[in-house]
Every structure is written in C-alpha cells, then in structure tokens.
Design an enzyme around this catalytic site. Structure first.
Site, PDB file in Angstrom:
ATOM      1  NE  ARG A  16     -12.452  12.763  -5.189  1.00 27.57           N
ATOM      2  CZ  ARG A  16     -11.925  13.146  -4.049  1.00 27.57           C
ATOM      3  NH1 ARG A  16     -12.628  13.085  -2.947  1.00 27.57           N
ATOM      4  NH2 ARG A  16     -10.685  13.607  -3.993  1.00 27.57           N
ATOM      5  CB  SER A  36     -12.588  11.405   4.052  1.00 29.99           C
ATOM      6  OG  SER A  36     -12.691  10.144   3.449  1.00 29.99           O
ATOM      7  CE  LYS A  90      -3.513  13.048   5.494  1.00 29.98           C
ATOM      8  NZ  LYS A  90      -4.517  12.459   4.592  1.00 29.98           N
ATOM      9  CG  HIS A 124     -13.565   5.699   0.239  1.00 27.57           C
ATOM     10  ND1 HIS A 124     -13.753   6.400   1.400  1.00 27.57           N
ATOM     11  CD2 HIS A 124     -12.449   6.208  -0.340  1.00 27.57           C
ATOM     12  CE1 HIS A 124     -12.794   7.303   1.539  1.00 27.57           C
ATOM     13  NE2 HIS A 124     -11.989   7.212   0.492  1.00 27.57           N
TER      14      HIS A 124
HETATM   15  O1  PNS Z   1      -7.117   8.649   0.779  1.00 26.43           O
HETATM   16  P1  PNS Z   1      -5.907   9.435   0.395  1.00 26.43           P
HETATM   17  O2  PNS Z   1      -5.483  10.305   1.555  1.00 26.43           O
HETATM   18  O3  PNS Z   1      -6.086  10.195  -0.883  1.00 26.43           O
HETATM   19  O4  PNS Z   1      -4.742   8.348   0.146  1.00 26.43           O
HETATM   20  C1  PNS Z   1      -3.432   8.765  -0.160  1.00 26.43           C
HETATM   21  C2  PNS Z   1      -2.446   7.587  -0.106  1.00 26.43           C
HETATM   22  C3  PNS Z   1      -2.568   6.848   1.212  1.00 26.43           C
HETATM   23  C4  PNS Z   1      -2.752   6.634  -1.221  1.00 26.43           C
HETATM   24  C5  PNS Z   1      -1.019   8.181  -0.277  1.00 26.43           C
HETATM   25  O5  PNS Z   1      -0.841   9.236   0.615  1.00 26.43           O
HETATM   26  C6  PNS Z   1       0.065   7.156  -0.050  1.00 26.43           C
HETATM   27  O6  PNS Z   1       0.246   6.269  -0.856  1.00 26.43           O
HETATM   28  N1  PNS Z   1       0.751   7.269   1.106  1.00 26.43           N
HETATM   29  C7  PNS Z   1       1.723   6.289   1.555  1.00 26.43           C
HETATM   30  C8  PNS Z   1       3.148   6.836   1.432  1.00 26.43           C
HETATM   31  C9  PNS Z   1       3.625   6.731  -0.001  1.00 26.43           C
HETATM   32  O7  PNS Z   1       3.701   5.666  -0.573  1.00 26.43           O
HETATM   33  N2  PNS Z   1       3.949   7.903  -0.556  1.00 26.43           N
HETATM   34  C10 PNS Z   1       4.426   8.009  -1.915  1.00 26.43           C
HETATM   35  C11 PNS Z   1       3.288   7.925  -2.912  1.00 26.43           C
HETATM   36  S1  PNS Z   1       3.919   8.038  -4.525  1.00 26.43           S
END
Ligand code: PNS
Length: 165
Positions: free
Chosen positions: A94, A132, A41, A17
C-alpha cells in the site's frame, strides 16, 4: 498452469484485499486465498467465518477467468505454497511503510522455497490507508467504513458486535 497463493489474516476481508485479488487475477490461472490460522492473535472472526465471508464475496468480483479457491492454513506460508503446487506468493503493497516488512518476508520465503517467487502488486491509491486493523478499530468506535469493506463483511461485523447502526 500458473497457480498462486494470496496469504493473509483477512480479519476481515477489505476492499483493499479485493483490489489486489482483481489486479492479480489476469496474471494467474488459479489463485488460492490462503487464510492464516494464527493461534497467537485475538481475531474478530474465526478462520471459518473469514473463509466463508471471502467465499460469499468472491462471486461478486470479476476475476478474469482465474479460478479462485479459499483455504485456511497453519504453519509457514512457504510450506503451504509448495504443498499447493503454487509458484508465486501474491502480496499487496500500500505504501513505502509496507515495503520493509514485505521485503523481509519475501526474502525469507525465497530462502525457504527458492522455486517460489513473491509477486508484489500496488494497491489502488484509494485503498492505500485501508487495513483490517484500522477498519475494525474505526468500526468499533462507531466510525463509518462504507466503501472500504464489502457490504457483507460490514453486516457480519455489525452482528458480531451487536451493533445495529
Ligand atoms: O494479512 P497479514 O497479517 O499481513 O498476513 C501476514 C502473513 C499471513 C502473510 C504472514 O504473517 C505469514 O506468512 N505467516 C505465516 C507464518 C510464516 O510463514 N512466517 C514467516 C514469513 S517469512
């Protein structure tokens, strides 16, 4: 003023990150590290703990004059980006395996908010396997994660698990 958000779970923050934060800093004037408050989660750290750790680690990172803020959010990333006045969503890639999921999210976010672009940055090769989830798993099973997560995060993981190795 070019403002971006860098959304994620950050449970916990990894050096991967931080690598993305460093790479994206020269591209923006301001960036909000946006920590998702996801009730579904079972996180290792609370959202407040995650935000605090990021705030404590950020001053050790060269952010090239880009102002860094840390905020938590609930709901849609696209909505949070819009409310924050951001014009970009930063995500790190990545490996090719990340691409399909990231592409779907980017296209959905663009459909929801056409004025906001997703900017993909390639993580440094040395972090291409760092996530993570993997860090938590290796740590909990007694493996070494030095160099892959900030020292402060490792200390907090130790206190959390009562593991004082
Ligand atoms: O660190 P991560 O878990 O890969 O992050 C994922 C994240 C938080 C970017 C994604 O789950 C997200 O945007 N969640 C918020 C809900 C949302 O907007 N969902 C639709 C995405 S198109």
């Amino acid at each position: 003023m070019r403002r971006a958000i860098f959304p994620g779970s950050f449970d916990p923050l990894t050096n991967g990150h931080l690598d993305i934060i460093k790479r994206s800093a020269p591209l923006f004037d301001e960036m909000i590290i946006a920590v998702l408050n996801n009730a579904d989660k079972h996180p290792m750290f609370t959202v407040a703990e995650r935000c605090d750790m990021i705030r404590e680690v950020l001053p050790t990172v060269d952010t090239d004059g880009c102002k860094m803020l840390v905020e938590s959010f609930s709901g849609l990333t696209a909505d949070f980006a819009k409310q924050s006045g951001a014009t970009a969503i930063v995500r790190g890639i990545r490996a090719v395996s990340d691409y399909e999921y990231e592409l779907r999210m980017a296209l959905m976010n663009r459909r929801l908010e056409p004025g906001i672009e997703t900017v993909f940055l390639m993580a440094g090769e040395e972090y291409s396997y760092v996530s993570s989830t993997l860090m938590k798993q290796v740590f909990e099973l007694g493996g070494r994660v030095e160099g892959l997560i900030p020292e402060l995060v490792e200390q907090r993981m130790r206190s959390k698990s009562g593991n004082h190795r």
